[in-house]
Each structure stands twice: as C-alpha cells, then as structure tokens.
Enzyme design. Structure first.
Site, PDB file in Angstrom:
ATOM      1  CB  ALA A  19      -0.942  -0.028   1.349  1.00  0.00           C
ATOM      2  CB  ILE A  44       7.666  -3.189  11.976  1.00  0.00           C
ATOM      3  CG1 ILE A  44       7.803  -2.603  13.113  1.00  0.00           C
ATOM      4  CG2 ILE A  44       6.039  -3.497  11.629  1.00  0.00           C
ATOM      5  CD1 ILE A  44       6.820  -1.288  13.477  1.00  0.00           C
ATOM      6  CE  LYS A  80      -6.942 -14.282 -10.041  1.00  0.00           C
ATOM      7  NZ  LYS A  80      -7.126 -13.592  -8.606  1.00  0.00           N
ATOM      8  CD  GLU A 345     -13.941 -13.963  -6.697  1.00  0.00           C
ATOM      9  OE1 GLU A 345     -12.923 -13.296  -7.205  1.00  0.00           O
ATOM     10  OE2 GLU A 345     -14.626 -14.913  -6.931  1.00  0.00           O
TER      11      GLU A 345
HETATM   12  C1  LIG Z   1      -3.659 -13.893   4.409  1.00  0.00           C
HETATM   13  C2  LIG Z   1      -3.748 -12.861   3.240  1.00  0.00           C
HETATM   14  C3  LIG Z   1      -3.734 -12.987   1.997  1.00  0.00           C
HETATM   15  C4  LIG Z   1      -3.953 -11.954   1.229  1.00  0.00           C
HETATM   16  N1  LIG Z   1      -3.923 -12.376  -0.166  1.00  0.00           N
HETATM   17  C5  LIG Z   1      -3.932 -11.097  -0.993  1.00  0.00           C
HETATM   18  C6  LIG Z   1      -4.183 -11.422  -2.497  1.00  0.00           C
HETATM   19  O1  LIG Z   1      -4.091 -12.654  -3.052  1.00  0.00           O
HETATM   20  N2  LIG Z   1      -4.522 -10.520  -3.327  1.00  0.00           N
HETATM   21  C7  LIG Z   1      -4.602  -9.109  -2.681  1.00  0.00           C
HETATM   22  O2  LIG Z   1      -4.882  -8.293  -3.600  1.00  0.00           O
HETATM   23  N3  LIG Z   1      -4.526  -8.876  -1.419  1.00  0.00           N
HETATM   24  C8  LIG Z   1      -4.185  -9.961  -0.545  1.00  0.00           C
HETATM   25  N4  LIG Z   1      -3.932  -9.646   0.909  1.00  0.00           N
HETATM   26  C9  LIG Z   1      -3.945  -8.156   1.329  1.00  0.00           C
HETATM   27  C10 LIG Z   1      -2.392  -7.632   0.881  1.00  0.00           C
HETATM   28  O3  LIG Z   1      -1.493  -8.293   1.437  1.00  0.00           O
HETATM   29  C11 LIG Z   1      -2.395  -6.291   1.528  1.00  0.00           C
HETATM   30  O4  LIG Z   1      -3.511  -5.786   1.072  1.00  0.00           O
HETATM   31  C12 LIG Z   1      -1.145  -5.490   0.996  1.00  0.00           C
HETATM   32  O5  LIG Z   1      -0.128  -6.536   1.210  1.00  0.00           O
HETATM   33  C13 LIG Z   1      -1.233  -4.166   1.572  1.00  0.00           C
HETATM   34  O6  LIG Z   1      -0.688  -4.392   2.930  1.00  0.00           O
HETATM   35  P1  LIG Z   1      -0.167  -2.815   3.580  1.00  0.00           P
HETATM   36  O7  LIG Z   1       0.819  -2.349   2.884  1.00  0.00           O
HETATM   37  O8  LIG Z   1      -1.534  -2.294   3.921  1.00  0.00           O
HETATM   38  O9  LIG Z   1       0.236  -3.503   4.983  1.00  0.00           O
HETATM   39  P2  LIG Z   1       1.591  -3.929   5.363  1.00  0.00           P
HETATM   40  O10 LIG Z   1       2.158  -5.067   4.386  1.00  0.00           O
HETATM   41  O11 LIG Z   1       1.634  -4.804   6.847  1.00  0.00           O
HETATM   42  O12 LIG Z   1       2.668  -2.871   5.619  1.00  0.00           O
HETATM   43  C14 LIG Z   1       2.733  -2.158   6.767  1.00  0.00           C
HETATM   44  C15 LIG Z   1       3.833  -1.260   6.749  1.00  0.00           C
HETATM   45  O13 LIG Z   1       3.684  -0.327   7.734  1.00  0.00           O
HETATM   46  C16 LIG Z   1       5.131  -0.309   8.290  1.00  0.00           C
HETATM   47  N5  LIG Z   1       4.746  -0.069   9.771  1.00  0.00           N
HETATM   48  C17 LIG Z   1       4.057  -0.516  10.766  1.00  0.00           C
HETATM   49  N6  LIG Z   1       3.975  -0.038  11.922  1.00  0.00           N
HETATM   50  C18 LIG Z   1       5.200   1.033  11.924  1.00  0.00           C
HETATM   51  C19 LIG Z   1       5.726   1.676  12.838  1.00  0.00           C
HETATM   52  N7  LIG Z   1       5.374   1.890  14.085  1.00  0.00           N
HETATM   53  N8  LIG Z   1       6.490   2.578  12.323  1.00  0.00           N
HETATM   54  C20 LIG Z   1       7.076   2.646  11.126  1.00  0.00           C
HETATM   55  N9  LIG Z   1       6.374   1.501  10.027  1.00  0.00           N
HETATM   56  C21 LIG Z   1       5.629   0.777  10.441  1.00  0.00           C
HETATM   57  C22 LIG Z   1       5.501  -1.702   8.166  1.00  0.00           C
HETATM   58  O14 LIG Z   1       6.950  -1.623   8.155  1.00  0.00           O
HETATM   59  C23 LIG Z   1       5.100  -1.735   6.817  1.00  0.00           C
HETATM   60  O15 LIG Z   1       6.215  -1.261   6.010  1.00  0.00           O
HETATM   61  C24 LIG Z   1      -3.796 -10.641   1.608  1.00  0.00           C
HETATM   62  C25 LIG Z   1      -3.656 -10.454   2.855  1.00  0.00           C
HETATM   63  C26 LIG Z   1      -3.736 -11.488   3.869  1.00  0.00           C
HETATM   64  C27 LIG Z   1      -3.742 -11.149   5.473  1.00  0.00           C
END
Ligand SMILES: Cc1cc2nc3c(=O)[nH]c(=O)nc-3n(C[C@H](O)[C@H](O)[C@H](O)COP(=O)(O)OP(=O)(O)OC[C@H]3O[C@@H](n4cnc5c(N)ncnc54)[C@H](O)[C@@H]3O)c2cc1C
Length: 502
Positions: A19, A44, A80, A345
C-alpha cells in the site's frame, strides 16, 4: 487564500508495504512539486502476502509507466485468467470465475438464455465454464495477450497477474525514489495532533526525530497507526458475514503444469489458495478460529501441497470489516489500515489502487473541505460493500455437508442488498445493477451458477435467433476450444517474454 497558496506541499506516508509504495509511486507520478516522505520500519516488516490480483491492476501499472514484461520479471510473476473454485458448493464440484465474458461479448444474453434452456432440457454441457474463452485458455494451461479486434473470440477474455508482493513493493520503491520520494527508516511511536483541528501535524520516531506534514496517508497495516491509534476512528466488524479470521501461508516448490489461474479449494474450516509464480507456488489456508486451531490448519495445509514446502508455515490474523471512515481529518487510510475483506477474490490490492486513484481525483487542498472527504468516504464504502456482497455470495450459497463453518454460512443472515441480488437472479437470470460495482456481470454469473443459484427462467433476448440452443452452444464451445489451442503454453509465453533471473 489564493488557490495557489492552498495547494498541499508536503505528504507523509506511514508504512512501506504494497500500500505504501503503490501510493508513493502514484503520487510522485502526478504531484511533482510536492514533497513526499515515506516512513517504514524494516524491523516491523510487511504482511508480504497478496500475490493474486484482478484485471484493473494493468491500468495502474500502465499509469505508472511500468513495462509489463519488466514488471513480471522483477516480481517473478505469472498471468492469471481467473479463479477455479473446487468443492465450494459441494464436494466434487468445481467452477471457474473467468476474467472477461462468456461467448462473444454481444452474445452474453443469448448465451445465458440458451444455456439455461438447454440445461433444463438436459442437453447442455453441465458446466457454464465451457462457454468462456478465459477457461478455454486456462484449462489448457496456455496464455497469450487478448486480441484487440472485437470480432475475434480471442478478444473476449481479460487477465491479471500473480506476483510476489514483497518484490512488487521493492520495485515500486525504486520507481518512487527515482521520482524524488524520500524514504525514512524508523519506527513511528506517536502522532502529534493539532489541539484545535484534531489534524495530525507530525509523526514522532523512536530515535526522537519528528516528521511534519500536511496530508498523511496511513499505510501502516492492520494496526492503523494514524487512522485508529491517533484518531480513534473505529472499526466495523464483519465477522458475522465473513467469519474467517486467520490464514497460514507457506510457499512450495512448483509442480505440474504452470497454471495461469488461482485455485481456491474449500476445506473443513475455510479454504486453501494455490497461486503459481515463476519460482514457487504460494499456498495458504484461510480459516475461522471458531472451528479450527492454527496447528490444525498448518497440518492440513502441509498435507495438501503440490510440491515440497520451502519454509515454515506463517500465521496471519485479521478481523474482516472496515474502518468507519477511510478518510478522517487529514489522514487517509490506504491498504490494510482501511479494513480487510479476506483474500477470496484477490481484491485488496485493487482497493488500494481504487482509493489512490480516488484520492488523486478528489485531491484536497489546505482547507480539507469536508464535503470532498464525505464524498470520498461514501464512494469507498459503497465499493467495499459491493465487494463484501460478492464474497459472501460464495460462502452463503454452499451446500457442503462437511464442516460447521459451512453450515453457519449457509444459514447466516446476509445483507439485504445481497438477498435481492440472489433472489433476482434466481427468478429470471437478471443482475441487480448497483453503483461502484467492482465485479462485472460475468463474474456474478460465474458465482451464481457455480454455486447452483440457477435461474428458474431467463429472459429471451429481444432478437434471439430461431435456433437450436444445444447446437448453438456446442458450436460455441468447440470454437472457443479451437481458438485457445492456437496460443502458446503459459510456460512458453513466460520463457519467451519475461522469465525472471534465477
Ligand atoms: C492472508 C492474506 C492473504 C492475502 N492475499 C491477497 C491477495 O491474494 N491479493 C490481494 O490483492 N491482497 C491480498 N492480501 C492483502 C494484501 O496483503 C495487502 O492488502 C497488501 O499487502 C497491503 O498491505 P499494507 O501495505 O497495507 O500493510 P503491510 O504489508 O502490513 O505494511 C505495513 C507497513 O507499515 C510499516 N509500519 C507498521 N508500523 C510501523 C511503525 N510503528 N513505524 C514505522 N513503520 C511501521 C511496516 O514496516 C510496513 O512497511 C492478503 C492479505 C492476507 C492477510
């Protein structure tokens, strides 16, 4: 204040998972004068799963100027064409949710009518899958880019990708840093709020540094460091509709044909994904902790891999639902911080993309006009509810005899919007059209029919040919199959165009 002076000049992104870096890459692409800072903590880490996508990701990558083959090489990705659902409705039954349409695009109404008619006469192939190009290609483990000539059946399918989400984030980091995004390594420990407006003014890091900004994007994952821990926005729990709350994930060695689709297999307390990448297969068991513990899920997963496990299983915990406001004050939550609807999905990365594009289209200035924010939240909510309904459809229409989870889902109360869609389709094969729908009619058709919500009657298309429906369908099936056979295998296509370095 003059419009020019109201422009935002400083944006801070908290978090560097998919994200965070998708946001940084998109914003730096179109806001050249703005200072964009991204803070992340390697200690983290990131969720790192999220390997399957839906077709609009192509437009996102294109808008960023990414070359498709380079992107697939860098992320060890594959193509895909849809998702195969195994045992979802009952043991031994499978169906395909294709990207693209059924028959020829302009034949959609005819196809459903003829199929339904022939089905009732016991004369059609039992599977609707036989009449869509995406499955004709996928079933033969082939791939080629769809043609642009609408007269060709090879123009009637669409595609997305499977890829390694950590490599995607790393690739987008490179793109973003080249465009001037400043990355700060550090752990955020607090947010400083303005006493009057309640807006976030700066993020405080563990080492004492402060990072000020005007607009903050919360990409910090499930915890929602800014949207929840600083602004206490609240979370709407949807576990009663989408009860899975855990996943165990493990990669394994590649085996068998290199399939251009995701497979989702129902298990006693949830379902298992299988996502083929160039260098491995991604696997996971998504389950409800009400019906199975983590050790049991890991054992089931390990017993159902196609190749040797390449790591220890990793557990992820989540609560399905959404943040009450995705945009609150001067904080916009993007990614897992905004909510999570489970991976069935593959919609999370899409929702990230949609919220980024919406934010750019409704970009605020220093006034942070609340009407803009409200409209943003309204559309984002409505889009999420459409995805929610589509996911619940899969669970609710099951007839599985094995597993309490499935009995719960078959009997649970569902949102009214979904009841209407199910009823409308069952009566006459029609689709309820709602605003901000992510999935097209063909997707809804695949799941209604796949889960055996069959129409009692179907509208005859206005200009239906006077023809034998079974013959018409058989001709369509044979033509689709023959056309698909002209394409290279998925393996050959990847080898010739985008094989990743070992
Ligand atoms: C089991 C599972 C399967 C999935 N499969 C799919 C899929 O097939 N297709 C799909 O589109 N999506 C899928 N997703 C969702 C997808 O993984 C996430 O939407 C995507 O990876 C985005 O994650 P994120 O960046 O929001 O969070 P994260 O990957 O958790 O990133 C969070 C970031 O914030 C930082 N951070 C957190 N706390 C702090 C702090 N205190 N100080 C500094 N930095 C911090 C971390 O270091 C990291 O860089 C899946 C999710 C799960 C749980």
């Amino acid at each position: 204040m003059q419009a020019e002076n109201r422009k935002l000049t400083s944006i801070v992104i908290a978090g560097g998972g998919s994200a965070g870096w998708m946001t940084a890459a998109a914003l730096s692409n179109v806001l050249p004068g703005c200072r964009i800072t991204l803070i992340e903590s390697e200690e983290i880490g990131i969720v790192g799963v999220g390997e399957a996508t839906i077709p609009p990701i192509k437009q996102f990558n294109q808008a960023l100027g990414l070359d498709e083959f380079e992107f697939l090489r860098r992320t060890k990705g594959s193509y895909k064409l849809g998702i195969q659902f195994v045992d979802w409705v009952e043991s031994g039954r499978r169906y395909f949710h294709p990207f693209g349409t059924y028959g020829r695009s302009f034949d959609f109404g005819h196809l459903l009518y003829f199929w339904n008619q022939a089905q009732r006469q016991g004369r059609a192939s039992s599977s609707l899958d036989d009449y869509c190009m995406a499955w004709a290609v996928a079933a033969q483990a082939r791939f080629g880019l769809p043609l642009t000539d609408p007269r060709s059946l090879l123009s009637t399918y669409d595609y997305a990708y499977h890829f390694d989400a950590s490599l995607y984030a790393a690739f987008l980091r490179e793109v973003s840093e080249r465009r001037g995004v400043l990355r700060i390594e550090g752990r955020i420990v607090a947010s400083r709020l303005n006493g009057e407006s309640g807006h976030v003014e700066a993020l405080q890091l563990q080492d004492g540094r402060e990072v000020p900004g005007e607009l903050f994007i919360d990409c910090s994952g499930f915890r929602g460091l800014l949207i929840e821990e600083a602004l206490h926005t609240g979370y709407e729990d949807w576990t009663h509709w989408l009860p899975c709350d855990r996943a165990v994930a493990v990669p394994c060695e590649s085996a068998g044909d290199f399939l251009p689709y995701t497979r989702s297999t129902a298990r006693t307390a949830g379902w298992q994904w299988r996502i083929p990448l160039q260098h491995r297969i991604g696997n996971g068991y998504v389950f409800s902790s009400n019906y199975l513990d983590e050790a049991g899920a890991a054992a089931t997963l390990l017993a159902n891999l196609d190749g040797k496990a390449l790591a220890e299983p990793r557990t992820l915990r989540f609560v399905t639902g959404r943040r009450r406001l995705i945009w609150n004050r001067n904080v916009v939550a993007i990614g897992l911080s905004s909510g999570f609807l489970e991976p069935l999905e593959s919609t999370s990365l899409h929702l990230i993309q949609a919220n980024i594009l919406r934010l750019l289209a409704m970009f605020p200035d220093r006034n942070f006009d609340p009407t803009v924010r409200d409209e943003f939240n309204r559309i984002a909510n409505s889009e999420l509810e459409r995805v929610r309904d589509f996911l619940i459809l899969h669970y609710h229409l099951n007839r599985r005899s094995e597993g309490e989870l499935w009995r719960y889902c078959a009997n649970m109360s569902i949102p009214d919007t979904l009841s209407e869609s199910i009823e409308h389709f069952r009566r006459n094969g029609r689709f309820v059209q709602r605003e901000h729908e992510v999935f097209v009619r063909a997707s809804w058709l695949a799941v209604h029919v796949g889960q055996l919500n069959l129409p009692e009657a179907c509208d005859q298309p206005l200009q239906a040919h006077a023809t034998d429906s079974a013959q018409w369908l058989e001709k369509m099936r044979a033509t689709l199959h023959a056309e698909a056979s002209r394409l290279p295998t998925h393996q050959q296509y990847i080898e010739s165009n985008c094989r990743a370095a070992a």
